[in-house]
Design an enzyme around this catalytic site. Structure first.
Site, PDB file in Angstrom:
ATOM      1  N   VAL A  24     122.754 -10.899  83.117  1.00 50.30           N
ATOM      2  CA  VAL A  24     121.453 -11.482  82.765  1.00 50.30           C
ATOM      3  C   VAL A  24     121.476 -12.034  81.339  1.00 50.30           C
ATOM      4  O   VAL A  24     121.129 -13.198  81.087  1.00 50.30           O
ATOM      5  CB  VAL A  24     120.326 -10.422  82.932  1.00 50.30           C
ATOM      6  CG1 VAL A  24     119.006 -10.938  82.369  1.00 50.30           C
ATOM      7  CG2 VAL A  24     120.176 -10.040  84.398  1.00 50.30           C
ATOM      8  N   ARG A  25     121.912 -11.208  80.391  1.00 50.01           N
ATOM      9  CA  ARG A  25     121.836 -11.629  78.981  1.00 50.01           C
ATOM     10  C   ARG A  25     122.831 -12.753  78.673  1.00 50.01           C
ATOM     11  O   ARG A  25     122.505 -13.701  77.965  1.00 50.01           O
ATOM     12  CB  ARG A  25     122.092 -10.415  78.072  1.00 50.01           C
ATOM     13  CG  ARG A  25     121.015  -9.323  78.221  1.00 50.01           C
ATOM     14  CD  ARG A  25     120.184  -9.200  76.979  1.00 50.01           C
ATOM     15  NE  ARG A  25     119.021  -8.342  77.159  1.00 50.01           N
ATOM     16  CZ  ARG A  25     118.923  -7.086  76.690  1.00 50.01           C
ATOM     17  NH1 ARG A  25     119.941  -6.544  76.029  1.00 50.01           N
ATOM     18  NH2 ARG A  25     117.812  -6.397  76.869  1.00 50.01           N
ATOM     19  N   GLY A 102     131.419  -2.202  95.888  1.00 54.22           N
ATOM     20  CA  GLY A 102     132.743  -1.757  96.293  1.00 54.22           C
ATOM     21  C   GLY A 102     133.339  -2.636  97.387  1.00 54.22           C
ATOM     22  O   GLY A 102     132.931  -3.783  97.580  1.00 54.22           O
ATOM     23  N   ASP A 103     134.251  -2.053  98.102  1.00 58.74           N
ATOM     24  CA  ASP A 103     135.024  -2.777  99.110  1.00 58.74           C
ATOM     25  C   ASP A 103     134.137  -3.482 100.155  1.00 58.74           C
ATOM     26  O   ASP A 103     134.326  -4.658 100.463  1.00 58.74           O
ATOM     27  CB  ASP A 103     135.960  -1.764  99.784  1.00 58.74           C
ATOM     28  CG  ASP A 103     136.861  -2.412 100.787  1.00 58.74           C
ATOM     29  OD1 ASP A 103     137.679  -3.238 100.375  1.00 58.74           O
ATOM     30  OD2 ASP A 103     136.716  -2.120 101.994  1.00 58.74           O
ATOM     31  N   THR A 125     132.240   0.612  91.782  1.00 59.24           N
ATOM     32  CA  THR A 125     132.368   1.757  92.695  1.00 59.24           C
ATOM     33  C   THR A 125     133.120   2.861  91.971  1.00 59.24           C
ATOM     34  O   THR A 125     134.058   2.571  91.222  1.00 59.24           O
ATOM     35  CB  THR A 125     133.115   1.384  93.991  1.00 59.24           C
ATOM     36  OG1 THR A 125     133.423   2.586  94.719  1.00 59.24           O
ATOM     37  CG2 THR A 125     134.424   0.651  93.746  1.00 59.24           C
ATOM     38  N   ASP A 129     138.959   1.830  94.401  1.00 57.57           N
ATOM     39  CA  ASP A 129     139.782   1.459  95.559  1.00 57.57           C
ATOM     40  C   ASP A 129     139.847  -0.050  95.807  1.00 57.57           C
ATOM     41  O   ASP A 129     140.208  -0.487  96.898  1.00 57.57           O
ATOM     42  CB  ASP A 129     139.263   2.165  96.825  1.00 57.57           C
ATOM     43  CG  ASP A 129     137.812   1.818  97.147  1.00 57.57           C
ATOM     44  OD1 ASP A 129     137.152   1.163  96.314  1.00 57.57           O
ATOM     45  OD2 ASP A 129     137.337   2.206  98.228  1.00 57.57           O
ATOM     46  N   ARG A 154     136.824  26.746  86.455  1.00 56.70           N
ATOM     47  CA  ARG A 154     137.962  27.533  85.968  1.00 56.70           C
ATOM     48  C   ARG A 154     137.477  28.860  85.356  1.00 56.70           C
ATOM     49  O   ARG A 154     138.129  29.889  85.495  1.00 56.70           O
ATOM     50  CB  ARG A 154     138.751  26.728  84.930  1.00 56.70           C
ATOM     51  CG  ARG A 154     140.007  27.445  84.427  1.00 56.70           C
ATOM     52  CD  ARG A 154     140.619  26.699  83.252  1.00 56.70           C
ATOM     53  NE  ARG A 154     140.921  25.326  83.598  1.00 56.70           N
ATOM     54  CZ  ARG A 154     141.937  24.952  84.356  1.00 56.70           C
ATOM     55  NH1 ARG A 154     142.765  25.856  84.827  1.00 56.70           N
ATOM     56  NH2 ARG A 154     142.137  23.692  84.636  1.00 56.70           N
ATOM     57  N   ARG A 171     136.883   8.326  99.043  1.00 57.11           N
ATOM     58  CA  ARG A 171     137.219   7.826 100.385  1.00 57.11           C
ATOM     59  C   ARG A 171     138.719   7.942 100.615  1.00 57.11           C
ATOM     60  O   ARG A 171     139.274   9.002 100.440  1.00 57.11           O
ATOM     61  CB  ARG A 171     136.749   6.384 100.557  1.00 57.11           C
ATOM     62  CG  ARG A 171     135.226   6.281 100.566  1.00 57.11           C
ATOM     63  CD  ARG A 171     134.813   4.998 101.231  1.00 57.11           C
ATOM     64  NE  ARG A 171     133.383   4.775 101.100  1.00 57.11           N
ATOM     65  CZ  ARG A 171     132.752   3.755 101.635  1.00 57.11           C
ATOM     66  NH1 ARG A 171     133.419   2.858 102.327  1.00 57.11           N
ATOM     67  NH2 ARG A 171     131.464   3.614 101.489  1.00 57.11           N
ATOM     68  N   ALA A 186     144.857  20.910  87.000  1.00 54.59           N
ATOM     69  CA  ALA A 186     144.892  21.466  88.362  1.00 54.59           C
ATOM     70  C   ALA A 186     146.281  21.987  88.706  1.00 54.59           C
ATOM     71  O   ALA A 186     147.290  21.428  88.266  1.00 54.59           O
ATOM     72  CB  ALA A 186     144.486  20.384  89.359  1.00 54.59           C
ATOM     73  N   ASP A 187     146.321  23.040  89.499  1.00 54.42           N
ATOM     74  CA  ASP A 187     147.617  23.579  89.944  1.00 54.42           C
ATOM     75  C   ASP A 187     148.216  22.703  91.028  1.00 54.42           C
ATOM     76  O   ASP A 187     149.430  22.641  91.183  1.00 54.42           O
ATOM     77  CB  ASP A 187     147.414  25.003  90.462  1.00 54.42           C
ATOM     78  CG  ASP A 187     146.879  25.893  89.355  1.00 54.42           C
ATOM     79  OD1 ASP A 187     147.685  26.525  88.679  1.00 54.42           O
ATOM     80  OD2 ASP A 187     145.648  25.895  89.139  1.00 54.42           O
TER      81      ASP A 187
HETATM   82  P1  ATP Z   1     131.211   2.134  97.955  1.00 53.90           P
HETATM   83  O1  ATP Z   1     132.637   2.058  98.365  1.00 53.90           O
HETATM   84  O2  ATP Z   1     131.055   2.499  96.533  1.00 53.90           O
HETATM   85  O3  ATP Z   1     130.349   2.939  98.877  1.00 53.90           O
HETATM   86  P2  ATP Z   1     130.794  -0.421  99.200  1.00 53.90           P
HETATM   87  O4  ATP Z   1     130.388  -1.733  98.639  1.00 53.90           O
HETATM   88  O5  ATP Z   1     132.165  -0.343  99.807  1.00 53.90           O
HETATM   89  O6  ATP Z   1     130.597   0.634  98.053  1.00 53.90           O
HETATM   90  P3  ATP Z   1     129.548  -0.382 101.833  1.00 53.90           P
HETATM   91  O7  ATP Z   1     128.355   0.368 102.321  1.00 53.90           O
HETATM   92  O8  ATP Z   1     130.823  -0.261 102.569  1.00 53.90           O
HETATM   93  O9  ATP Z   1     129.705   0.042 100.299  1.00 53.90           O
HETATM   94  O10 ATP Z   1     129.165  -1.942 101.784  1.00 53.90           O
HETATM   95  C1  ATP Z   1     127.983  -2.364 101.138  1.00 53.90           C
HETATM   96  C2  ATP Z   1     127.313  -3.434 101.937  1.00 53.90           C
HETATM   97  O11 ATP Z   1     128.160  -4.605 102.007  1.00 53.90           O
HETATM   98  C3  ATP Z   1     127.013  -3.091 103.389  1.00 53.90           C
HETATM   99  O12 ATP Z   1     125.864  -2.311 103.524  1.00 53.90           O
HETATM  100  C4  ATP Z   1     126.852  -4.487 103.995  1.00 53.90           C
HETATM  101  O13 ATP Z   1     125.579  -5.019 103.686  1.00 53.90           O
HETATM  102  C5  ATP Z   1     127.921  -5.281 103.227  1.00 53.90           C
HETATM  103  N1  ATP Z   1     129.173  -5.359 104.016  1.00 53.90           N
HETATM  104  C6  ATP Z   1     130.037  -4.361 104.283  1.00 53.90           C
HETATM  105  N2  ATP Z   1     131.059  -4.766 105.061  1.00 53.90           N
HETATM  106  C7  ATP Z   1     130.830  -6.079 105.310  1.00 53.90           C
HETATM  107  C8  ATP Z   1     131.531  -7.096 106.070  1.00 53.90           C
HETATM  108  N3  ATP Z   1     132.659  -6.833 106.731  1.00 53.90           N
HETATM  109  N4  ATP Z   1     131.005  -8.344 106.083  1.00 53.90           N
HETATM  110  C9  ATP Z   1     129.854  -8.625 105.440  1.00 53.90           C
HETATM  111  N5  ATP Z   1     129.158  -7.715 104.716  1.00 53.90           N
HETATM  112  C10 ATP Z   1     129.630  -6.467 104.648  1.00 53.90           C
END
Ligand code: ATP
Length: 320
Positions: A24-25, A102-103, A125, A129, A154, A171, A186-187
């Site tokens: 934003v900024r 995230g992913d 995230t 990953d 501990r 995950r 950690a052991d």
């Molecule tokens: P974290 O790993 O931290 O939980 P993330 O971004 O991987 O974060 P997800 O819930 O897997 O979390 O994905 C977030 C959102 O991205 C989903 O709720 C969906 O709206 C969108 N999304 C996930 N997979 C797809 C896909 N294959 N195609 C389009 N949109 C997707």
């Protein structure tokens, strides 16, 4: 380019707010109008979009969670949702989007890119990953939280001569366990990427006990199995007074560490730089302390995240 927007999506991560603040900024300082989208892709499709001024992101920097809110919205995996999202953006005259998540969120960003809509991914995230970036926003804070918990566990482990299995998030990625395991002494560290040998771990506990060690900490990544299941399997090798602590969602919350605040600020501002250069379809990554913008389709299609697995070996050699 006149108008851009930012959203946060998927699991919340400490530092997402700092990234939004930076978008934003930085955007405003470059003469752009910046819009915030609430509740991730769900809010995008619903048109939950508002203009953000510099003061609207005041007090964002040190706050955990996401003040733009987040949502799990599987409908965005369908074409209909994606096209509706683009329609909403166009309705507001927004020409490009920054997605912090995230992913899964990256897959949403990739779909928008495939439809020709300029989108930049910023890795937010705790799991660390995402392929080709050494760090994601929120990971460092989560590791700090886990190490703090291990230090406390501990005390109890030592007082009662117990073994604690500490189940951590990530995950399928063992990075949180690896970093927090080494930092917490950690052991044993058990992660999905590396095969483990329960007999060997049990033997290590036994040797430690024989020489008077009072506490045992095993850091287990959730992607391997549950802490309870692991503890049951371990107890088959001997009575180690095993207890389980599932750290759960406390790993996601809290004020971001200085590292995450700086990383998020850099990445958010860099995303705006990329858009101003007319570049979309990228994701921001940090490699050897340098920011890079990588092709998001190639990153997700052809690469996997590989953490520093040498930490497991290091730990084995120094934790006995
Ligand atoms: P974290 O790993 O931290 O939980 P993330 O971004 O991987 O974060 P997800 O819930 O897997 O979390 O994905 C977030 C959102 O991205 C989903 O709720 C969906 O709206 C969108 N999304 C996930 N997979 C797809 C896909 N294959 N195609 C389009 N949109 C997707």
């Amino acid at each position: 380019m006149k108008r851009i927007a930012v959203l946060t999506s998927g699991g919340d991560a400490p530092g997402m707010n700092a990234a939004v603040r930076a978008v934003v900024r930085k955007g405003i300082s470059e003469g752009l109008e910046v819009f915030g989208i609430n509740y991730g892709f769900a809010g995008l499709v619903a048109g939950d979009i508002r203009r953000l001024e510099a003061q609207d992101v005041g007090d964002f920097l040190g706050r955990g969670g996401t003040m733009l809110y987040s949502a799990r919205y599987p409908e965005f995996a369908q074409l209909e949702g994606q096209l509706k999202g683009i329609e909403q953006l166009k309705k507001f005259g927004i020409e490009a989007l920054v997605v912090c998540g995230g992913d899964g969120s990256y897959h949403g960003a990739m779909r928008l890119t495939e439809h020709g809509y300029p989108t930049i991914g910023v890795p937010g995230t705790i799991d660390n990953d995402i392929p080709l970036t050494e760090y994601t926003i929120g990971f460092d804070t989560a590791v700090n939280t886990v190490v703090d918990a291990i230090d406390k566990l501990r005390d109890t482990a030592a007082s009662h001569v117990r073994t604690f299995v500490v189940e951590v998030m990530g995950r399928d990625c063992g990075d949180i366990a690896l970093q927090a395991g080494v930092a917490g002494g950690a052991d044993a560290i058990v992660v999905p990427e590396i095969e483990y040998d329960l007999a060997e771990i049990a033997e290590r506990i036994r040797v430690g006990r024989e020489r008077g060690k009072k506490h045992t900490i095993i850091v287990l990544s959730e992607g391997v199995m549950s802490g309870e299941k692991f503890a049951t399997q371990l107890e088959a090798f001997g009575d180690f007074h095993t207890r389980v602590s599932v750290l759960g969602h406390i790993q996601r919350g809290g004020s971001p560490s200085p590292f995450d605040r700086v990383l998020a600020s850099k990445m958010g501002a860099y995303a705006v730089d990329l858009l101003l250069e007319g570049k979309g379809g990228l994701c921001v990554a940090i490699q050897q302390n340098k920011l890079v913008g990588l092709d998001i389709i190639d990153t997700l299609t052809n690469h996997k995240h590989i953490g520093d697995l040498s930490l497991a070996e290091l730990n084995n050699s120094i934790s006995h």
